[in-house]
Structure formats: structure tokens, C-alpha cells
Scaffold this motif. Structure first.
Motif, PDB file in Angstrom:
ATOM      1  N   LYS A  96       0.840  -1.293  -0.085  1.00 58.60           N
ATOM      2  CA  LYS A  96       0.085  -0.036  -0.103  1.00 58.60           C
ATOM      3  C   LYS A  96       0.742   1.243  -0.075  1.00 58.60           C
ATOM      4  CE  LYS A  96      -3.869  -2.091   2.420  1.00 58.60           C
ATOM      5  NZ  LYS A  96      -4.722  -2.049   3.341  1.00 58.60           N
ATOM      6  N   VAL A  97       0.362   2.337  -0.807  1.00 62.40           N
ATOM      7  CA  VAL A  97       0.812   3.460  -0.779  1.00 62.40           C
ATOM      8  C   VAL A  97      -0.018   4.734  -0.725  1.00 62.40           C
ATOM      9  CG1 VAL A  97       2.552   5.042  -2.120  1.00 62.40           C
ATOM     10  CG2 VAL A  97       2.990   2.365  -2.471  1.00 62.40           C
ATOM     11  N   ALA A  98       0.395   5.647   0.112  1.00 60.86           N
ATOM     12  CA  ALA A  98      -0.455   6.811   0.342  1.00 60.86           C
ATOM     13  C   ALA A  98      -0.840   7.291  -1.008  1.00 60.86           C
ATOM     14  CB  ALA A  98      -0.080   7.766   1.302  1.00 60.86           C
ATOM     15  N   THR A  99      -2.233   8.093  -1.069  1.00 66.32           N
ATOM     16  CA  THR A  99      -2.855   8.611  -2.120  1.00 66.32           C
ATOM     17  C   THR A  99      -3.174   9.982  -1.938  1.00 66.32           C
ATOM     18  OG1 THR A  99      -3.649   6.346  -3.032  1.00 66.32           O
ATOM     19  CG2 THR A  99      -4.611   8.240  -4.094  1.00 66.32           C
ATOM     20  N   GLN A 100      -2.805  10.887  -2.800  1.00 68.67           N
ATOM     21  CA  GLN A 100      -3.001  12.137  -2.498  1.00 68.67           C
ATOM     22  C   GLN A 100      -4.562  12.440  -2.572  1.00 68.67           C
ATOM     23  OE1 GLN A 100      -0.065  12.495  -5.925  1.00 68.67           O
ATOM     24  NE2 GLN A 100       0.093  14.848  -4.943  1.00 68.67           N
ATOM     25  N   PRO A 445       4.942   0.533  -9.698  1.00 67.19           N
ATOM     26  CA  PRO A 445       3.940   1.519  -9.156  1.00 67.19           C
ATOM     27  C   PRO A 445       2.716   1.347 -10.211  1.00 67.19           C
ATOM     28  CG  PRO A 445       5.727   2.793 -10.359  1.00 67.19           C
ATOM     29  CD  PRO A 445       6.034   1.610 -10.265  1.00 67.19           C
ATOM     30  N   VAL A 446       1.549   1.348  -9.375  1.00 72.11           N
ATOM     31  CA  VAL A 446       0.351   1.140 -10.218  1.00 72.11           C
ATOM     32  C   VAL A 446      -0.860   2.118  -9.608  1.00 72.11           C
ATOM     33  CG1 VAL A 446      -1.711  -0.321 -10.928  1.00 72.11           C
ATOM     34  CG2 VAL A 446       0.582  -1.062 -10.798  1.00 72.11           C
ATOM     35  N   PHE A 447      -1.366   2.924 -10.226  1.00 73.07           N
ATOM     36  CA  PHE A 447      -2.550   3.643  -9.685  1.00 73.07           C
ATOM     37  C   PHE A 447      -3.813   3.257 -10.254  1.00 73.07           C
ATOM     38  CE2 PHE A 447      -5.410   7.291 -10.084  1.00 73.07           C
ATOM     39  CZ  PHE A 447      -5.850   7.546  -8.946  1.00 73.07           C
ATOM     40  N   TYR A 448      -4.600   3.057  -9.400  1.00 79.97           N
ATOM     41  CA  TYR A 448      -6.125   2.584  -9.656  1.00 79.97           C
ATOM     42  C   TYR A 448      -7.076   3.691  -9.428  1.00 79.97           C
ATOM     43  CZ  TYR A 448      -4.126  -2.345  -8.705  1.00 79.97           C
ATOM     44  OH  TYR A 448      -3.323  -3.292  -8.752  1.00 79.97           O
ATOM     45  N   ARG A 449      -7.339   4.269 -10.781  1.00 78.54           N
ATOM     46  CA  ARG A 449      -8.443   5.320 -10.441  1.00 78.54           C
ATOM     47  C   ARG A 449      -9.967   4.750 -10.325  1.00 78.54           C
ATOM     48  NH1 ARG A 449      -9.721  10.201 -15.001  1.00 78.54           N
ATOM     49  NH2 ARG A 449     -11.756  10.929 -13.956  1.00 78.54           N
ATOM     50  N   SER A 450     -10.579   5.650  -9.274  1.00 80.14           N
ATOM     51  CA  SER A 450     -11.893   5.383  -8.921  1.00 80.14           C
ATOM     52  C   SER A 450     -12.664   5.982  -9.914  1.00 80.14           C
ATOM     53  CB  SER A 450     -12.294   5.782  -7.388  1.00 80.14           C
ATOM     54  OG  SER A 450     -13.328   5.877  -7.237  1.00 80.14           O
ATOM     55  N   PRO A 451     -13.995   5.526 -10.227  1.00 74.49           N
ATOM     56  CA  PRO A 451     -14.928   6.019 -11.096  1.00 74.49           C
ATOM     57  C   PRO A 451     -15.725   7.246 -10.538  1.00 74.49           C
ATOM     58  CG  PRO A 451     -15.830   3.937 -10.471  1.00 74.49           C
ATOM     59  CD  PRO A 451     -14.455   4.061  -9.947  1.00 74.49           C
ATOM     60  N   TYR A 452     -15.393   7.419  -9.122  1.00 76.29           N
ATOM     61  CA  TYR A 452     -16.155   8.361  -8.457  1.00 76.29           C
ATOM     62  C   TYR A 452     -15.321   9.626  -8.371  1.00 76.29           C
ATOM     63  CZ  TYR A 452     -19.147   4.526  -6.923  1.00 76.29           C
ATOM     64  OH  TYR A 452     -19.861   3.378  -7.045  1.00 76.29           O
ATOM     65  N   ASN A 453     -13.941   9.832  -8.885  1.00 75.58           N
ATOM     66  CA  ASN A 453     -13.107  10.855  -8.829  1.00 75.58           C
ATOM     67  C   ASN A 453     -13.256  11.458 -10.457  1.00 75.58           C
ATOM     68  OD1 ASN A 453     -10.682  12.579  -9.398  1.00 75.58           O
ATOM     69  ND2 ASN A 453     -10.287  11.840  -7.333  1.00 75.58           N
ATOM     70  N   ARG A 454     -13.751  12.891 -10.466  1.00 74.33           N
ATOM     71  CA  ARG A 454     -14.020  13.552 -11.661  1.00 74.33           C
ATOM     72  C   ARG A 454     -12.969  14.516 -11.780  1.00 74.33           C
ATOM     73  NH1 ARG A 454     -15.975  10.054 -14.273  1.00 74.33           N
ATOM     74  NH2 ARG A 454     -16.305  11.564 -15.927  1.00 74.33           N
ATOM     75  N   PHE A 455     -12.228  14.787 -10.463  1.00 75.34           N
ATOM     76  CA  PHE A 455     -11.199  15.794 -10.524  1.00 75.34           C
ATOM     77  C   PHE A 455     -10.004  15.920 -11.590  1.00 75.34           C
ATOM     78  CE2 PHE A 455      -7.575  17.808  -8.452  1.00 75.34           C
ATOM     79  CZ  PHE A 455      -8.331  18.923  -8.066  1.00 75.34           C
TER      80      PHE A 455
END
Length: 477
Positions: A96-100, A445-455
Motif C-alpha cells: 500500500k502507498v498513500a494516495t493524494q 507503481p500502479v494507480f487504480y483510478r476510482s470512477p467516483y473521482n472526476r477531479f
């Protein structure tokens, strides 16, 4: 092309390598059970052939103390395998790695992946330990391993080749490149990672050759590892620990104390105590089975040259017998030698000793001792003896070295949870335990984008929303 690459041995080397590469790409991620099985087979190999390895290594040295092989090589490797097997499941798990804030509820992870094929170029001084310790980390990380032993340990190399071939498929782990003159061809293969243990001089060559392929290299080298004796030290405790660390394997240890710095007014006392400790441990008979031979005639001659040069420049030598005594030479055992009055212009203070010679130098203030160390290449190891915590912390803060043991020597190497590695001319990179696993792993490193983030929806046409997004980004920066 290097002629060694087009020789029969060189072509065989390339063929073995390419078969491993193809399989590492086709089957990139061995399971936990596959890796544990490989480690289990390696453990069985060691236990089943322990006496044979002792005999082969002793034959290569002329005489190698079997107790030292057990302590410094076999038992350490068995402990490494046990430690690695116990923790491997955790090491392999995604991290696990912190997410901004602006990317949440997305998540970051580091995925440990095998690099592919790892090459190991091993030295002769601890051939079993310094061959298989990197292999443990590489196998645990899921890699395939090619091993190049030293030409100075042919009996060991032949036995290792035989025993590994009996336990491992040639595409899992293989011993190759035993032939003379094949070392550069081995280093020239485009490994996914190359591990070299040996001298700084040869390390520069290996790094240069590997650099043609941009091969990542871990270098475990050497140098002149200093020992500082603080005024607060108990010399009766210090002397036997230094004597043992210096004479283990007849000083043919990359992290052996290379020279000692002691306050001027304690120099004679410490010298007498170290000399006495050496005499109690090993006596003055070159036939003592506890005392190991020098690996080869040319290494023996190099040590003689260091002693002769020091004497010619005015150094005082303390030995149990003359260095040219026929009884010592006949067994290729070099007498333990303390060197007093060594100066920077002597060869013994300019190159790694790698033998049972120990210069003892006086210093005035702790700052002078620190300056003396910092005026030279950064060492692989540093040792400090004393009871003054402030003085100890001053040395730790103002010197840089690969590793440190306080109030003893060598012992930091045996710490499974600490990295082993040099700095600058004494090496680069590290291994042991989880550090070895990480060295031979790609932490992807892998980033999993959430469908709830529109930013993060910043595609043009930007329009008026971009100003609001940028304003929010500034507030979060």
C-alpha cells in the motif's frame, strides 16, 4: 566482438542465457509455492553436501579451516533460507502507498515483480556464502539465476555445478562460465540484473562491461575498513575481537579490519594485547588446522611485497615467525603480522590488504582519527570500540561507510534485517533478507483510478472549469 563470446564456451554461455530469458518472459511470475520449493531444494543441497563443500573449499585454499566454513558460510546460508522462506509471502504481497487527496478514492500500490534473469559473479574468499546468498534473494524474488564462480576455486565450482544441476532445472538456476577467460563474456550478457562481489579494480571493469547493455549492477567490493579505538574502550575486550576478525580466513575477508586507529598513549598496550590474543588463538605453528592458507601463490607474494615495502620504509613488524620461513611458505600460510609506524606512502596503507597483516596507528584527538578516515575512499565497513556514547555518535555522524559494528567486528554482516552493501568505491546497491528481495525485484507503481473521482478530468476544451480546478490544485499543493 570479444573473442570469448565467439568461443565454444562463450556460445554455450549465450545459449544458456537466451533459454532463460525466453522462459522468464513466457512465465514471468512464479507462485509463492514455486519459490518456496526452490528455496527448499537449495536448503537440501546445502545440508546434503555440507562436508563435500568443506572439502572442496579447503582443497582450493590449500587448507581452509572447516569450522570457519561452517560458521561463516553454511550456517549463515541456512539461516538466510529460513528467514526468507518465513517472510516471503509478505514480501511478495502488493504494498500500500498513500494516495493524494485530489486522486481519492483511487489508490496506489507497488506490485513486486521478478526482473527476469539475474547473473551472479562470485569471489573465491567465501565462495559458498557469496555465491548462494545473492541467489537466495534472486530466487525468492522469482528470478532465474546464472552463476559465474571464481577461477581460483575450481574444486568448489565443479561441485557447485554438479549439485545445482542435480536439484534445479538448467532454466531455473545454473552454474556456468567456470572456464578461464569467460568472466568478461559473462558480464557482457544483457542480464536483467548483475551481482558482482570482488575487488574494486575488477568491479570497475564489470560495471563498464555491463554498462554497455545498461544492465543494473549491484557491486559488493571492499577497501580499507578502519577500526577506531576510543579512549573509553576496554582494551582487554577489544584485543581478542580485533584479532579474531582480522585472522578469520587468514584476513581474506572483504569486511576485515584493515587498520586500527588508537590513542597514541595506548598504542603499545593495545599492540601487546592484540599480539597476545593472536598467539593464544592460533599459536605459531603453521600446521595449526584452525589457521587458513592464502588462496594462491601470487596472493602470498603480494602480501610479502606489502610487508617488505613497509619494512623498507621504516615500519616495525611483529610476527610469530619470519615471513620467509619455509614452514609457513610450504603450507602457503602467512604469519599474522602487526605493522607499527605505517605511513601513507607505504603500499600497505594504499591498497586493501586482504590478508593477515594489521597496521596499528596512533592518533591524538578523535577529530584527527575521523579526518584520517575521511581523507580516504569510503570503506565497506567501519568499527568503533568504546563506552562513550557521545564519541560514538560523533563518529557515526561524521563518517560514511557501507556498514558499522560497534564494540565488535564483522557482526553487522550477519544481521538478516539489515542491508549489506558498500558506498562509492566500496560498492553500490545492497542485499540480504528483504533488501536482497527488493534488489532483484521491480517494485512496479500502479494507480487504480476510482470512477467516483472526476477531479482528474482535465481534457480540453478547458472552458471555465479549468480555472476552478487549478485553484483547487494550488490549495492542495
Amino acid at each position: 566482438m570479444d573473442q570469448s563470446l565467439t568461443s565454444a564456451a562463450g556460445l554455450a554461455l549465450q545459449g544458456t542465457f537466451h533459454r532463460m530469458i525466453e522462459l522468464s518472459r513466457a512465465e514471468p511470475a512464479p507462485t509463492l509455492q514455486q519459490r518456496l520449493d526452490r528455496l527448499s531444494r537449495l536448503r537440501a543441497l546445502l545440508k546434503d553436501n555440507e562436508k563435500r563443500f568443506e572439502q572442496a573449499i579447503s582443497a582450493d585454499f590449500g587448507h581452509r579451516c572447516t569450522i570457519e566454513t561452517t560458521i561463516a558460510e553454511t550456517l549463515g546460508l541456512l539461516g538466510d533460507i529460513k528467514h526468507t522462506s518465513k517472510h516471503l509471502k509478505r514480501w511478495m504481497a502488493p504494498r500500500k502507498v498513500a494516495t493524494q487527496l485530489q486522486f481519492m478514492p483511487g489508490k496506489n500500490r507497488l506490485l513486486p515483480q521478478p526482473l527476469g534473469v539475474v547473473g551472479v559473479i562470485a569471489p573465491w574468499n567465501y565462495p559458498l556464502q557469496l555465491t548462494l546468498a545473492p541467489a537466495i534473494g534472486a530466487l525468492a524474488a522469482g528470478n532465474r539465476v546464472m552463476i559465474k564462480p571464481s577461477e581460483l576455486s575450481p574444486n568448489f565450482a565443479a561441485l557447485l555445478r554438479e549439485t545445482i544441476a542435480a536439484k534445479f532445472d538448467a532454466t531455473e538456476m545454473v552454474v556456468t562460465g567456470i572456464e578461464d577467460g569467460i568472466a568478461e563474456a559473462f558480464a557482457a550478457l544483457p542480464f536483467d540484473h548483475l551481482m558482482f562481489t570482488g575487488s574494486t579494480r575488477v568491479g570497475r571493469i564489470v560495471a563498464s562491461v555491463a554498462g554497455r547493455n545498461l544492465t543494473p549492477v549491484t557491486l559488493e567490493l571492499g577497501g580499507k575498513s578502519p577500526t577506531i579505538i576510543d579512549r573509553s574502550a576496554d582494551l582487554d575486550e577489544v584485543a581478542p575481537r580485533i584479532a579474531y576478525a582480522k585472522l578469520m580466513n587468514a584476513g581474506q575477508t572483504c569486511i576485515a579490519p584493515d587498520y586500527v586507529l588508537v590513542p597514541h598513549d595506548s598504542l603499545d598496550e593495545l599492540t601487546g594485547k592484540i599480539s597476545g590474543a593472536m598467539q593464544r588463538m592460533y599459536g605459531s605453528d603453521p600446521a595449526n588446522p584452525d589457521y587458513t592458507s592464502i588462496i594462491a601463490d601470487h596472493h602470498y607474494a603480494r602480501l610479502q611485497s606489502l610487508v617488505e615495502d613497509a619494512a623498507a620504509h621504516g615500519a616495525k613488524l611483529l610476527q610469530p615467525a619470519a615471513a620467509d620461513d619455509a614452514a609457513w611458505k610450504s603450507k602457503r600460510k602467512f604469519p599474522p603480522t602487526l605493522v607499527l609506524g605505517a605511513t601513507p606512502d607505504m603500499k600497505i596503507m594504499q591498497e586493501e590488504i586482504f590478508g593477515p597483516l594489521l597496521p596499528i596507528l596512533g592518533y591524538g584527538t578523535p577529530a584527527e582519527a575521523i579526518a584520517f578516515i575521511n581523507g580516504r575512499d569510503r570503506p565497506l565497513a567501519l568499527y568503533w570500540f568504546g563506552k562513550d556514547d557521545a564519541a560514538r555518535d560523533e563518529v557515526l555522524a561524521r563518517t560514511v561507510s557501507g556498514g558499522v559494528t560497534i564494540n565488535d567486528c564483522l557482526v553487522h554482516f550477519a544481521q538478516a534485517n539489515q542491508p549489506m552493501g558498500g558506498v562509492g568505491p566500496s560498492g553500490s546497491g545492497a542485499y540480504h533478507g528483504e533488501w536482497g528481495f527488493n534488489t532483484f525485484t521491480k517494485l512496479k507503481p500502479v494507480f487504480y483510478r476510482s470512477p467516483y473521482n472526476r477531479f482528474a478530468d482535465l481534457q480540453p476544451p478547458y472552458g471555465g472549469k479549468i480555472a476552478r480546478v487549478i485553484k483547487m490544485m494550488r490549495l492542495m499543493s
